[in-house]
Design a protein around this motif. Structure first.
Motif, PDB file in Angstrom:
ATOM      1  N   LEU A 366       0.825  -1.207   0.000  1.00 60.12           N
ATOM      2  CA  LEU A 366       0.000   0.000   0.000  1.00 60.12           C
ATOM      3  C   LEU A 366       0.857   1.255   0.000  1.00 60.12           C
ATOM      4  N   ARG A 367       1.973   1.216   0.709  1.00 64.55           N
ATOM      5  CA  ARG A 367       2.856   2.386   0.727  1.00 64.55           C
ATOM      6  C   ARG A 367       3.455   2.677  -0.634  1.00 64.55           C
ATOM      7  N   GLY A 368       3.541   1.654  -1.487  1.00 63.55           N
ATOM      8  CA  GLY A 368       4.132   1.844  -2.798  1.00 63.55           C
ATOM      9  C   GLY A 368       3.142   2.149  -3.899  1.00 63.55           C
ATOM     10  N   LEU A 369       1.847   2.172  -3.605  1.00 67.22           N
ATOM     11  CA  LEU A 369       0.832   2.428  -4.619  1.00 67.22           C
ATOM     12  C   LEU A 369       0.531   3.924  -4.683  1.00 67.22           C
ATOM     13  N   LYS A 370       0.719   4.507  -5.867  1.00 65.06           N
ATOM     14  CA  LYS A 370       0.587   5.957  -6.007  1.00 65.06           C
ATOM     15  C   LYS A 370      -0.826   6.448  -5.697  1.00 65.06           C
ATOM     16  N   ASP A 371      -1.852   5.637  -6.052  1.00 70.36           N
ATOM     17  CA  ASP A 371      -3.215   6.114  -5.836  1.00 70.36           C
ATOM     18  C   ASP A 371      -3.625   6.081  -4.369  1.00 70.36           C
ATOM     19  N   TYR A 372      -2.779   5.548  -3.500  1.00 66.06           N
ATOM     20  CA  TYR A 372      -3.030   5.616  -2.054  1.00 66.06           C
ATOM     21  C   TYR A 372      -2.192   6.713  -1.386  1.00 66.06           C
ATOM     22  N   SER A 373      -1.404   7.410  -2.171  1.00 68.97           N
ATOM     23  CA  SER A 373      -0.528   8.437  -1.614  1.00 68.97           C
ATOM     24  C   SER A 373      -1.352   9.506  -0.882  1.00 68.97           C
ATOM     25  N   GLY A 374      -1.102   9.683   0.374  1.00 62.82           N
ATOM     26  CA  GLY A 374      -1.764  10.713   1.174  1.00 62.82           C
ATOM     27  C   GLY A 374      -3.118  10.320   1.736  1.00 62.82           C
ATOM     28  N   LEU A 375      -3.713   9.207   1.268  1.00 64.46           N
ATOM     29  CA  LEU A 375      -5.066   8.863   1.709  1.00 64.46           C
ATOM     30  C   LEU A 375      -5.099   8.450   3.174  1.00 64.46           C
ATOM     31  N   PHE A 376      -4.142   7.625   3.599  1.00 65.17           N
ATOM     32  CA  PHE A 376      -4.102   7.219   4.996  1.00 65.17           C
ATOM     33  C   PHE A 376      -3.744   8.413   5.883  1.00 65.17           C
ATOM     34  N   GLU A 377      -2.837   9.258   5.390  1.00 63.49           N
ATOM     35  CA  GLU A 377      -2.441  10.436   6.172  1.00 63.49           C
ATOM     36  C   GLU A 377      -3.641  11.363   6.390  1.00 63.49           C
ATOM     37  N   GLN A 378      -4.462  11.538   5.353  1.00 67.40           N
ATOM     38  CA  GLN A 378      -5.641  12.394   5.486  1.00 67.40           C
ATOM     39  C   GLN A 378      -6.695  11.770   6.397  1.00 67.40           C
ATOM     40  N   ALA A 379      -6.810  10.433   6.345  1.00 66.13           N
ATOM     41  CA  ALA A 379      -7.853   9.754   7.112  1.00 66.13           C
ATOM     42  C   ALA A 379      -7.449   9.509   8.556  1.00 66.13           C
ATOM     43  N   PHE A 380      -6.156   9.186   8.785  1.00 66.31           N
ATOM     44  CA  PHE A 380      -5.722   8.775  10.125  1.00 66.31           C
ATOM     45  C   PHE A 380      -4.568   9.595  10.690  1.00 66.31           C
TER      46      PHE A 380
END
Length: 604
Positions: A366-380
């Motif tokens: 997940l850390r290497g997938l570009k489309d998840y970039s920033g999503l966890f940071e924004q959510a959690f």
């Protein structure tokens, strides 16, 4: 008179020995060689949050005066630090370490009166045979510090103690000597629980994380989280309802009791939905959660009796529906898990499901997938880890709340024409002659149609005991079936794997072939039925129970042949078809709109 004097002398001697013994135990606790102060900066209280991990269990206990109490009332309204110990523990880095840290916390709290008034310390012995109330009273005298509310508890019997420790996932092993006799020593993992005033476990400490400074910071943080003054205007900490589509209680369903500060944000729900339908969460990028729990198939899989994992591996069991999974007290059909956050990792790591070799494998991907970039940071507020992945998936799953069915409108809203006369007759059979509601409970205000318990219906027994028939139907595609000789199947494949249900979890022979009672809400959408998908239709299910299941030693006593006729069976089917929620279409469309990552886009 002589007997009275003898008893008094004996009591004095016993008390003296106890005080002598426990003054030594208290000294060992104060030494606690395993204790070191925190070697890094302690987080500032209130700069982080403590999410609920799981509900704290209740249980019957005795205090040091021999008074019978329940554990839950002792926890209610307090910030509780609960430690499982036993007084004869000679591992100075075990129970004495725990007591030493509690002593330090008690001393520090005296300088923080506002916090001290909220905190309660509990030590609960898992050795009730030796740790009687009299023993604990003497022990408390030797170790208690200051004026902090510190209770010393035991139980009436080892069986009650074991029930409580099991509910808290506290492993306990009575040790034996070389002669095979109980030695009096107990092997256990040191675990200390921080519990809020609503009976939710917020933090668990072990021997390496049990530091007085950290516990105090967590107590202050939890105090701030629960303080009404720290909440935004016009909000409360009262339980509220959560649904992606609805923000009100749906007819027939109890409120989702989620404290306001634990409600997932829309970003967390959206992230969980993205993860749920992303095939890249499997080892070989081919399988997502949503491929076994298909939205337009009742969030189960209607085309397969049992699920299929990566590379066609058998999963043995039918995919259970996720409708109203937010209300489930236990997860998986064998009840082996207690929270959706934890349950999410089961399929991710199972070799025959999504096949990931480790949590780290999933996190790094997940850390290497570009489309998840920033999503966890924004959510959690931070990148993906085990906790946030589980929280995100469970946040989406908890939105699959479905009620307000025709039955709900007829039974709870008193709309006379909401269901047909035939279905109304089916309801009378369901709650009367057929006895279905004994396990599929219906309340006066709401109904989840389950007792949340495990039962042996006979399905598991039949599967384990029967040999492969001479001819077996093979489903080649939806609507396309052929017959194949059982001997041919065995020549090219393996025997169907056995499934012993809850026994595989508990190893208790009494749990063989027991499976959890499923909800019946939206049951018309979730064929095939039973844990192994062996019954294709609702009529098949009713006929199975009409015939008394599969009689055998261990079958649930509630199951016996029913005196039903064809009219009765039709009426029961008609009733079950009224349990479909009014919002299933919206939940299906929402799932179908979920973003799905390109399976070819993987981490480098």
């Amino acid at each position: 008179m002589k007997a009275v004097i003898t008893t008094t002398i004996r009591t004095i001697i016993i008390d003296g020995l106890l005080l002598l013994l426990f003054s030594g135990a208290g000294k060992a606790a104060e030494l606690a060689p395993g204790y070191t102060s925190v070697q890094h900066a302690v987080p500032v209280a209130g700069s982080y949050s403590l999410p609920a991990l799981f509900p704290a269990a209740d249980g019957k206990v005795l205090d040091s005066h021999g008074q019978h109490l329940q554990l839950h009332p002792l926890l209610a309204g307090h910030l509780t630090v609960l430690a499982f110990i036993y007084t004869s523990c000679n591992d100075v880095n075990g129970c004495p370490l725990a007591v030493h840290v509690l002593q330090r916390i008690a001393e520090e709290l005296q300088a923080i009166p506002a916090l001290q008034s909220q905190v309660r310390l509990l030590t609960l012995s898992f050795d009730p045979v030796h740790d009687t109330p009299q023993v604990l009273e003497a022990y408390s005298t030797s170790v208690r510090k200051g004026e902090v509310d510190w209770r010393f508890l035991t139980t009436e019997s080892p069986a009650i103690s074991q029930d409580i420790t099991h509910a808290y996932h506290q492993s306990v092993d009575m040790q034996s000597n070389e002669n095979g006799r109980i030695s009096g020593q107990i092997a256990h993992a040191l675990r200390i629980f921080l519990i809020d005033g609503q009976h939710q476990v917020r933090q668990i400490y072990n021997s390496s994380t049990l530091k007085a400074e950290l516990v105090l910071a967590d107590l202050q943080t939890l105090s701030m989280q629960q303080s009404p003054q720290s909440l935004p205007a016009n909000t409360t900490d009262q339980p509220v309802n959560l649904s992606l589509a609805y923000r009100h209680t749906m007819t027939g369903l109890p409120p989702l009791a989620i404290p306001r500060r634990q409600i997932p944000s829309e970003r967390q729900i959206a992230l969980g939905r993205k993860l749920f339908y992303d095939r890249r969460l499997s080892q070989n990028n081919t399988l997502s959660c949503g491929m076994c729990h298909i939205p337009d198939q009742g969030f189960t899989s209607q085309e397969q009796k049992t699920s299929v994992g990566i590379e066609g591996r058998t999963v043995r069991r039918n995919a259970p529906t996720l409708y109203n999974i937010a209300y489930a007290r236990r997860l998986f059909v064998d009840s082996r898990e207690f929270s959706l956050e934890n349950q999410a990792w089961g399929p991710l790591l199972a070799r025959n499901e999504m096949g990931n070799p480790s949590p780290g494998f999933v996190i790094e991907r997940l850390r290497g997938l570009k489309d998840y970039s920033g999503l966890f940071e924004q959510a959690f507020g931070h990148g993906p880890d085990m906790q946030s992945i589980g929280q995100a998936l469970s946040a989406y799953e908890r939105t699959l709340v479905s009620g307000d069915s025709p039955f709900d409108r007829w039974y709870y809203r008193q709309e006379a024409d909401a269901i047909s006369p035939q279905a109304q007759n089916g309801f009378r059979l369901f709650t009367g002659k057929a006895g279905c509601s004994q396990c599929h409970n219906i309340g006066s205000q709401d109904a989840l149609f389950t007792d949340h318990r495990l039962h042996d219906t006979g399905i598991g027994y039949r599967s384990s005991m029967q040999t492969l028939p001479a001819s077996v139907p093979i489903h080649l595609a939806p609507g396309l079936e052929i017959q194949m000789a059982g001997s041919q199947i065995m020549a090219v494949g393996e025997a169907p794997p056995s499934d012993l249900g809850a026994y595989e979890v508990t190893l208790n022979p009494g749990d063989r072939w027991k499976f959890r009672t499923p909800t019946l809400r939206n049951i018309a959408l979730t064929a095939p039925y039973m844990h192994d998908g062996s019954l294709a239709s609702l009529r098949d299910v009713i006929m199975f129970y009409h015939q008394g299941g599969v009689p055998h030693e261990g079958q649930d006593i509630l199951i016996s042949p029913l005196q039903l006729d064809g009219t009765d069976i039709d009426a029961l089917v008609a009733f079950l078809q009224t349990l479909t929620g009014s919002n299933v279409g919206q939940l299906v469309r929402d799932g179908q709109r979920a973003p799905v990552g390109d399976p070819q886009t993987v981490a480098p």
